[in-house]
Design a protein around this motif. Structure first.
Motif, PDB file in Angstrom:
ATOM      1  N   PHE A  44       0.810  -1.216   0.000  1.00 48.88           N
ATOM      2  CA  PHE A  44       0.000   0.000   0.000  1.00 48.88           C
ATOM      3  C   PHE A  44       0.848   1.273   0.000  1.00 48.88           C
ATOM      4  O   PHE A  44       0.427   2.296  -0.535  1.00 48.88           O
ATOM      5  N   GLN A  45       2.064   1.213   0.561  1.00 43.41           N
ATOM      6  CA  GLN A  45       2.962   2.369   0.497  1.00 43.41           C
ATOM      7  C   GLN A  45       3.290   2.706  -0.960  1.00 43.41           C
ATOM      8  O   GLN A  45       3.473   3.870  -1.300  1.00 43.41           O
ATOM      9  N   LYS A  46       3.328   1.688  -1.829  1.00 44.67           N
ATOM     10  CA  LYS A  46       3.591   1.908  -3.254  1.00 44.67           C
ATOM     11  C   LYS A  46       2.476   2.719  -3.901  1.00 44.67           C
ATOM     12  O   LYS A  46       2.666   3.299  -4.963  1.00 44.67           O
ATOM     13  N   PHE A  47       1.295   2.745  -3.277  1.00 42.68           N
ATOM     14  CA  PHE A  47       0.149   3.500  -3.794  1.00 42.68           C
ATOM     15  C   PHE A  47      -0.047   4.816  -3.035  1.00 42.68           C
ATOM     16  O   PHE A  47      -1.047   5.499  -3.220  1.00 42.68           O
ATOM     17  N   SER A 128      -9.843   3.977  -2.447  1.00 41.84           N
ATOM     18  CA  SER A 128     -11.016   4.691  -2.954  1.00 41.84           C
ATOM     19  C   SER A 128     -11.337   4.172  -4.349  1.00 41.84           C
ATOM     20  O   SER A 128     -10.548   3.419  -4.942  1.00 41.84           O
ATOM     21  N   ASN A 129     -12.450   4.582  -4.902  1.00 43.93           N
ATOM     22  CA  ASN A 129     -12.759   4.198  -6.285  1.00 43.93           C
ATOM     23  C   ASN A 129     -11.661   4.665  -7.230  1.00 43.93           C
ATOM     24  O   ASN A 129     -11.270   3.945  -8.145  1.00 43.93           O
ATOM     25  N   TRP A 130     -11.132   5.865  -6.989  1.00 46.63           N
ATOM     26  CA  TRP A 130     -10.024   6.360  -7.809  1.00 46.63           C
ATOM     27  C   TRP A 130      -8.799   5.466  -7.636  1.00 46.63           C
ATOM     28  O   TRP A 130      -8.157   5.078  -8.602  1.00 46.63           O
ATOM     29  N   PHE A 135      -4.842   1.698  -9.454  1.00 49.99           N
ATOM     30  CA  PHE A 135      -3.834   0.719  -9.049  1.00 49.99           C
ATOM     31  C   PHE A 135      -4.249  -0.739  -9.172  1.00 49.99           C
ATOM     32  O   PHE A 135      -3.392  -1.606  -9.320  1.00 49.99           O
ATOM     33  N   ALA A 136      -5.548  -1.036  -9.067  1.00 52.42           N
ATOM     34  CA  ALA A 136      -5.936  -2.440  -8.933  1.00 52.42           C
ATOM     35  C   ALA A 136      -6.790  -2.976 -10.071  1.00 52.42           C
ATOM     36  O   ALA A 136      -6.850  -4.187 -10.266  1.00 52.42           O
TER      37      ALA A 136
END
Length: 139
Positions: A44-47, A128-130, A135-136
């Motif tokens: 998650f830090q990567k995001f 979030s949706n964004w 990212f996913a």
């Protein structure tokens, strides 16, 4: 979806795939070795998302999600010790999650695996949706 893989080409897939096979290390937070929450925090830090350090605290973050509504990037939580939240992984789609296994290191398991199915506690949506679309989501 990629052939022969549970992954599509998303940033999440790329980050998770880059550390598959990294050994388990209690308290580990780097590519030299991860524990379960160290792994989720690293991803998650990567995001640009700051997760708490331990799984019990991560469980207090995000929005609850029903198992039937899971999407890539959701955190999935388990009671593996018999005393509340003790394990966390990242849902990667197709009924599978990435996590730091104490015996196999970073790997992918099925949520319906008999061990994890009976120990599943719940899931939280952190992105979030964004964030999900960035990212996913499959590209």
């Amino acid at each position: 979806m990629g052939t022969g893989s549970a992954f599509a080409d998303s940033t999440l897939d790329t980050v998770v795939n880059s550390v598959i096979g990294t050994p388990y290390k209690y308290g580990g937070v780097t590519t030299a070795g991860f524990d379960c929450s160290g792994f989720t925090r690293y991803v998650f830090q990567k995001f640009g998302v700051d997760l708490a350090r331990v799984s019990t605290a991560q469980y207090k973050q995000g929005t609850p999600v029903a198992k039937s509504q899971l999407r890539e990037g959701d955190l999935v939580f388990f009671n593996t010790s018999g005393s509340g939240i003790s394990h966390v992984g990242i849902y990667v789609g197709d009924g599978k999650f990435a996590h730091a296994s104490s015996s196999k290191g970073i790997n992918i398991d099925n949520l319906d695996n008999s061990y994890y199915k009976t120990r599943y506690v719940g899931a939280k949506r952190i992105l979030s949706n964004w964030g999900y679309s960035t990212f996913a989501a499959e590209s």
